[in-house]
Design an enzyme around this catalytic site. Structure first.
Site, PDB file in Angstrom:
ATOM      1  N   GLY A  21     -13.518 -31.576  18.963  1.00  0.00           N
ATOM      2  CA  GLY A  21     -14.284 -32.527  19.786  1.00  0.00           C
ATOM      3  C   GLY A  21     -15.441 -31.951  20.718  1.00  0.00           C
ATOM      4  N   GLY A  71     -13.830 -24.404  18.307  1.00  0.00           N
ATOM      5  CA  GLY A  71     -13.406 -23.613  19.657  1.00  0.00           C
ATOM      6  C   GLY A  71     -12.030 -23.145  19.872  1.00  0.00           C
ATOM      7  N   GLU A  94     -18.063 -26.628  12.132  1.00  0.00           N
ATOM      8  CA  GLU A  94     -19.465 -26.799  12.732  1.00  0.00           C
ATOM      9  C   GLU A  94     -20.567 -26.511  11.516  1.00  0.00           C
ATOM     10  OE1 GLU A  94     -17.470 -23.029  14.655  1.00  0.00           O
ATOM     11  OE2 GLU A  94     -16.948 -24.894  13.881  1.00  0.00           O
ATOM     12  N   ASP A 102     -19.401 -19.684  15.096  1.00  0.00           N
ATOM     13  CA  ASP A 102     -19.539 -18.565  16.041  1.00  0.00           C
ATOM     14  C   ASP A 102     -17.932 -18.196  16.346  1.00  0.00           C
ATOM     15  OD1 ASP A 102     -18.688 -21.133  17.023  1.00  0.00           O
ATOM     16  OD2 ASP A 102     -19.816 -21.016  18.943  1.00  0.00           O
TER      17      ASP A 102
END
Length: 108
Positions: A21, A71, A94, A102
């Site tokens: 999200g 994340g 992503e 990342d």
């Protein structure tokens, strides 16, 4: 006997540990040409938290149950212990919208 403090990280609810999200909201902010400080501040905070988790001297345990993406991967894999269940789905979504994977994606 002296007790040892630990950190336990779990997802909220039963569907996911983290389902990306954060990436959706950042993509919307970029598309709307809004203030880029939002994205800069988000990633600065995220990377500082991930660094903190990765350098904790006390045990950090992540329970991955359900969808674990982006994340959520960064928050979970850099601690001392990770426990994944049969329901865990692990992904870095992503990359599908052109973001670099990342959160230490080349490390774990």
């Amino acid at each position: 006997a002296q007790s040892t403090p630990i950190t336990v990280l779990t997802g909220a609810g039963t569907k996911a540990f983290c389902a990306g999200g954060d990436v959706v909201s950042l993509e919307q902010a970029l598309d709307a040409k809004s203030d880029l400080r939002i994205t800069r501040d988000f990633f600065a905070d995220e990377y500082q938290l991930i660094y903190l988790i990765g350098t904790l001297s006390t045990p950090h345990i992540s329970f991955l149950d359900g969808i674990t993406m982006g994340g959520g991967v960064g928050l979970s894999v850099h601690g001392m212990f990770r426990i994944a269940t049969e329901n865990t789905e692990f992904a870095m979504p992503e990359t599908g919208i052109g973001f670099f994977p990342d959160v230490g994606g080349s490390y774990f």
